[in-house]
Design an enzyme around this catalytic site. Structure first.
Site, PDB file in Angstrom:
ATOM      1  N   ASP A 202       0.859  -1.186   0.000  1.00  0.00           N
ATOM      2  CA  ASP A 202       0.000   0.000   0.000  1.00  0.00           C
ATOM      3  C   ASP A 202       0.898   1.240   0.000  1.00  0.00           C
ATOM      4  OD1 ASP A 202      -1.671   2.113   0.627  1.00  0.00           O
ATOM      5  OD2 ASP A 202      -2.481   1.196   2.448  1.00  0.00           O
ATOM      6  N   ILE A 203       0.760   2.055  -1.021  1.00  0.00           N
ATOM      7  CA  ILE A 203       1.665   3.195  -1.192  1.00  0.00           C
ATOM      8  C   ILE A 203       1.504   4.244  -0.084  1.00  0.00           C
ATOM      9  CG2 ILE A 203       0.239   4.722  -2.643  1.00  0.00           C
ATOM     10  CD1 ILE A 203       2.684   4.911  -4.543  1.00  0.00           C
TER      11      ILE A 203
ATOM     12  N   ASP B 273      -5.808   7.219  -5.640  1.00  0.00           N
ATOM     13  CA  ASP B 273      -6.121   8.626  -5.353  1.00  0.00           C
ATOM     14  C   ASP B 273      -6.967   8.740  -4.072  1.00  0.00           C
ATOM     15  OD1 ASP B 273      -6.358  11.362  -5.724  1.00  0.00           O
ATOM     16  OD2 ASP B 273      -7.722  11.226  -7.445  1.00  0.00           O
TER      17      ASP B 273
ATOM     18  N   SER C 143      -2.413   4.571 -14.478  1.00  0.00           N
ATOM     19  CA  SER C 143      -3.337   4.219 -15.571  1.00  0.00           C
ATOM     20  C   SER C 143      -3.722   2.736 -15.614  1.00  0.00           C
ATOM     21  CB  SER C 143      -2.792   4.624 -16.955  1.00  0.00           C
ATOM     22  OG  SER C 143      -2.812   6.026 -17.117  1.00  0.00           O
TER      23      SER C 143
ATOM     24  N   GLY D  55      -5.388   0.960 -13.451  1.00  0.00           N
ATOM     25  CA  GLY D  55      -6.597   0.599 -12.706  1.00  0.00           C
ATOM     26  C   GLY D  55      -7.834   1.054 -13.465  1.00  0.00           C
TER      27      GLY D  55
HETATM   28  N1  AR6 Z   1      -1.325   1.616  -3.037  1.00  0.00           N
HETATM   29  C1  AR6 Z   1      -0.771   1.258  -4.212  1.00  0.00           C
HETATM   30  N2  AR6 Z   1      -1.479   1.015  -5.323  1.00  0.00           N
HETATM   31  C2  AR6 Z   1      -2.820   1.143  -5.244  1.00  0.00           C
HETATM   32  C3  AR6 Z   1      -3.498   1.516  -4.054  1.00  0.00           C
HETATM   33  C4  AR6 Z   1      -2.685   1.760  -2.913  1.00  0.00           C
HETATM   34  N3  AR6 Z   1      -3.221   2.116  -1.739  1.00  0.00           N
HETATM   35  N4  AR6 Z   1      -4.825   1.558  -4.316  1.00  0.00           N
HETATM   36  C5  AR6 Z   1      -4.992   1.197  -5.610  1.00  0.00           C
HETATM   37  N5  AR6 Z   1      -3.785   0.940  -6.170  1.00  0.00           N
HETATM   38  P1  AR6 Z   1      -6.106   3.599 -10.148  1.00  0.00           P
HETATM   39  P2  AR6 Z   1      -5.655   4.983 -12.717  1.00  0.00           P
HETATM   40  C6  AR6 Z   1      -3.443   0.511  -7.542  1.00  0.00           C
HETATM   41  O1  AR6 Z   1      -7.456   3.176 -10.589  1.00  0.00           O
HETATM   42  O2  AR6 Z   1      -5.881   3.725 -13.487  1.00  0.00           O
HETATM   43  C7  AR6 Z   1      -8.998   7.490  -9.647  1.00  0.00           C
HETATM   44  O3  AR6 Z   1     -10.384   7.562  -9.404  1.00  0.00           O
HETATM   45  C8  AR6 Z   1      -4.499  -0.130  -8.390  1.00  0.00           C
HETATM   46  O4  AR6 Z   1      -4.675  -1.476  -8.011  1.00  0.00           O
HETATM   47  O5  AR6 Z   1      -5.951   4.106  -8.764  1.00  0.00           O
HETATM   48  O6  AR6 Z   1      -4.497   5.853 -13.111  1.00  0.00           O
HETATM   49  C9  AR6 Z   1      -8.419   8.846 -10.042  1.00  0.00           C
HETATM   50  O7  AR6 Z   1      -9.072   9.919  -9.390  1.00  0.00           O
HETATM   51  C10 AR6 Z   1      -3.856  -0.014  -9.769  1.00  0.00           C
HETATM   52  O8  AR6 Z   1      -2.905  -1.052  -9.976  1.00  0.00           O
HETATM   53  O9  AR6 Z   1      -5.485   4.750 -11.130  1.00  0.00           O
HETATM   54  C11 AR6 Z   1      -8.637   8.872 -11.524  1.00  0.00           C
HETATM   55  O10 AR6 Z   1      -9.945   9.311 -11.839  1.00  0.00           O
HETATM   56  C12 AR6 Z   1      -3.098   1.312  -9.690  1.00  0.00           C
HETATM   57  O11 AR6 Z   1      -3.057   1.649  -8.288  1.00  0.00           O
HETATM   58  C13 AR6 Z   1      -8.481   7.437 -11.932  1.00  0.00           C
HETATM   59  O12 AR6 Z   1      -8.784   6.654 -10.770  1.00  0.00           O
HETATM   60  C14 AR6 Z   1      -3.741   2.466 -10.432  1.00  0.00           C
HETATM   61  O13 AR6 Z   1      -5.156   2.351 -10.365  1.00  0.00           O
HETATM   62  C15 AR6 Z   1      -7.059   7.121 -12.340  1.00  0.00           C
HETATM   63  O14 AR6 Z   1      -6.993   5.806 -12.823  1.00  0.00           O
END
Ligand code: AR6
Length: 185
Positions: free
Chosen positions: A23-24, A47, A135, A137
């Site tokens: 978890d970041i 985020d 990107s 997720g």
């Molecule tokens: N620590 C590390 N990685 C994480 C955590 C965490 N706590 N939580 C999720 N991830 P995403 P995107 C991972 O969807 O695709 C948001 O609503 C997750 O499993 O967070 O760039 C923003 O406001 C995945 O592998 O980001 C934007 O609207 C990675 O982080 C949109 O999502 C990225 O997933 C951005 O989408």
């Protein structure tokens, strides 16, 4: 090459890449990169986790950016730093990755999100930086390709950052990054 920061010359080079599963928001680093959206006012995924763990100071700093330098929000592929609030890190570097599209190659924007995050890290003087899989997720980027772009871009970007720590949230994402790191040498 050297960059001037705070009155001394920082040694430039390319960051060492390390991969971690976790978890970041708990990362003990100088700066944590947030996969944000252009509005900068929070969202889901990483985020949401960063804003929840870091507290309201981060959102307040983002609102201030929208009131001042970024009235239209942060364009895709760019990055900006704020306080990290209650996180162990000192800064959050918000970046906006592209939404994946089959009809158009947006790889350069994804590479730019990583490069710009490192440039902003240099601006604030961060030497250790934690990255999520931008990107990969909600924005739907195919995992192996997202990992390849992340690893290859960070590996060749000149910066004073010593360690780029990818913190991957699931085994599946971690394994994709491990494969990308192995094949990019
Ligand atoms: N620590 C590390 N990685 C994480 C955590 C965490 N706590 N939580 C999720 N991830 P995403 P995107 C991972 O969807 O695709 C948001 O609503 C997750 O499993 O967070 O760039 C923003 O406001 C995945 O592998 O980001 C934007 O609207 C990675 O982080 C949109 O999502 C990225 O997933 C951005 O989408």
């Amino acid at each position: 090459m050297a960059g001037r920061r705070g009155g001394y010359l920082a040694r430039m080079g390319t960051p060492e890449i390390t991969l971690h599963r976790g978890d970041i928001t708990t990362a003990e680093v100088d700066a944590v990169v947030n996969a944000a959206n252009s509005g900068l006012l929070g969202g889901g995924g990483v985020d949401g986790a960063i804003h929840r763990a870091g507290g309201p100071e981060i959102l307040e700093a983002c609102r201030e950016l929208r009131r001042t330098t970024l009235p239209d929000g942060l364009p895709t592929g760019q990055a900006v730093a704020t306080t990290a609030g209650r996180l162990p890190a000192r800064w959050v570097i918000h970046t906006v990755g592209p939404v994946y599209a089959k009809s158009e190659d947006r790889s350069e924007l994804l590479a730019s999100a990583y490069r710009e995050s490192l440039r902003v890290a240099d601006e604030v003087g961060a030497r250790t930086v934690a990255f999520p899989a931008v990107s990969a997720g909600v924005y739907g980027w195919p995992l192996d390709d997202a990992a390849r772009i992340a690893v290859t871009t960070v590996r060749i970007t000149e910066s004073a950052v010593r360690e780029a720590r990818f913190i991957l949230f699931s085994d599946q994402v971690f394994d994709a990054f491990a494969r990308a790191a192995a094949s990019s040498g």
